[in-house]
Design an enzyme around this catalytic site. Structure first.
Site, PDB file in Angstrom:
ATOM      1  N   GLU A  40       0.750  -1.136   0.058  1.00 15.59           N
ATOM      2  CA  GLU A  40       0.030   0.085  -0.097  1.00 15.59           C
ATOM      3  C   GLU A  40       0.845   1.314  -0.062  1.00 15.59           C
ATOM      4  OE1 GLU A  40      -2.077   0.348   3.667  1.00 15.59           O
ATOM      5  OE2 GLU A  40      -3.541   1.809   2.843  1.00 15.59           O
ATOM      6  N   LYS A 109      -9.490   2.549  -2.042  1.00 19.78           N
ATOM      7  CA  LYS A 109      -9.768   1.972  -0.597  1.00 19.78           C
ATOM      8  C   LYS A 109     -10.847   2.512  -0.186  1.00 19.78           C
ATOM      9  CE  LYS A 109      -7.237   1.436   3.901  1.00 19.78           C
ATOM     10  NZ  LYS A 109      -5.844   1.982   4.257  1.00 19.78           N
ATOM     11  N   CYS A 143      -5.770  -3.075   2.727  1.00 22.15           N
ATOM     12  CA  CYS A 143      -5.368  -2.899   4.232  1.00 22.15           C
ATOM     13  C   CYS A 143      -6.759  -3.001   5.118  1.00 22.15           C
ATOM     14  CB  CYS A 143      -4.396  -1.866   4.564  1.00 22.15           C
ATOM     15  SG  CYS A 143      -3.433  -2.068   5.775  1.00 22.15           S
TER      16      CYS A 143
HETATM   17  N1  LIG Z   1      -3.101   1.187   6.346  1.00 20.72           N
HETATM   18  C1  LIG Z   1      -4.193   0.536   7.284  1.00 20.72           C
HETATM   19  O1  LIG Z   1      -5.395   0.788   6.649  1.00 20.72           O
HETATM   20  C2  LIG Z   1      -3.823   0.000   8.429  1.00 20.72           C
HETATM   21  C3  LIG Z   1      -4.929  -0.872   8.971  1.00 20.72           C
HETATM   22  C4  LIG Z   1      -4.730  -1.421  10.377  1.00 20.72           C
HETATM   23  O2  LIG Z   1      -3.652  -1.107  10.855  1.00 20.72           O
HETATM   24  C5  LIG Z   1      -5.778  -2.026  11.040  1.00 20.72           C
HETATM   25  O3  LIG Z   1      -5.328  -2.549  12.294  1.00 20.72           O
HETATM   26  O4  LIG Z   1      -6.834  -2.377  10.510  1.00 20.72           O
END
Ligand SMILES: NC(=O)CCC(=O)C(=O)O
Length: 264
Positions: A40, A109, A143
């Protein structure tokens, strides 16, 4: 299908340096693989306060870079994500490029992660992300999206057999990362190919532990916390094999789920 995840450390706010890292890894291994996956926000990291200066205008620079790499190394690329700016908004956007250099899909996202201030700088996407790559139906998410099983299930119901996840997931929640990825593979009976970053930025130390998981939940490859490349060969027939063994898609009861759906 041979897949490689480049679990790179990301230079904070330094797109040109990060491109050089990717070129270095491509030179080392891309000729042996079919699909390369990046993490990402690999151009800028979470340097959110400087995005107006360093985000990619309409994603043009990223698309040109990824297309050229794909053609040079004859490889499909799931291009992690980058900060994309238009005259209206800024998004955290993934591009997928096939080995002919064609951009086959784009996804922003859907779930912004407030703990890392994304909602203050970025706009959320609104589209599903299912695409064809190497004659296979794939999905790609970013993510925090993996915490929303209903979102991943929607992609599986649209035919996804391989789920690509690109991430900057902190070490503090490594056990969530591993558990959620395994659950998404088992419950959707699909491959999960997850590329996280390694290293630190001014606010976080990241987990690494990129993973390639089969539809039965077996871990085929996993990184440690250092910068590395993980690789595995996946057999797409395994998806139908597992789905035939425990037919969860046929056994679902959406008629009943609908009756009890909680309205906000
Ligand atoms: N970059 C992100 O979206 C991190 C997501 C994350 O750390 C989580 O715990 O969920």
């Amino acid at each position: 299908m041979n897949i490689a995840c480049i679990q790179m450390d990301i230079a904070f706010g330094a797109p040109e340096k990060n491109k050089q890292t990717i070129v270095r890894y491509m030179e080392q291994m891309a000729r042996d693989v079919d699909v390369v996956v990046l993490p990402e926000l690999w151009t800028t990291g979470y340097d959110l306060t400087r995005l107006t200066d360093i985000a990619d205008e309409n994603g043009e620079d990223t698309k040109t870079f990824l297309s050229s790499l794909a053609r040079t190394y004859d490889v499909h690329i799931v291009g992690g994500s980058v900060a994309k700016k238009t005259d209206k908004q800024m998004t955290n956007t993934m591009y997928v490029v096939d080995r002919n250099g064609h951009v086959v899909s784009e996804y922003s996202k859907l779930h912004l992660f407030k703990l890392m201030d994304e909602h203050m700088y970025l706009q959320a996407g609104e589209t599903l992300h299912v695409f064809q790559l190497a004659h296979t139906t794939c999905a790609g998410v970013i993510c925090y999206d993996i915490r929303f099983p209903e979102w991943i299930r929607t992609h599986a119901l649209h035919g996804a057999e391989v789920l690509f996840v690109v991430a900057e997931w902190p070490l503090a929640r490594l056990h969530h990362w591993r558990t959620l990825l395994m659950a998404r593979a088992i419950e959707n009976q699909c491959y999960v190919v997850a590329c996280n970053r390694a290293g630190k930025d001014p606010n976080n130390t990241f987990a690494g532990h990129s993973m390639i998981i089969d539809p039965w939940g077996n871990v085929l490859a996993e990184g440690d916390e250092q910068e590395t490349v993980i690789m595995a060969n996946i057999d797409i027939n395994e998806v139908q094999h597992v789905r035939g063994r425990i037919p969860i898609f046929a056994d679902r009861r959406p008629d009943v789920y609908k009756i009890f759906e909680k309205k906000d």
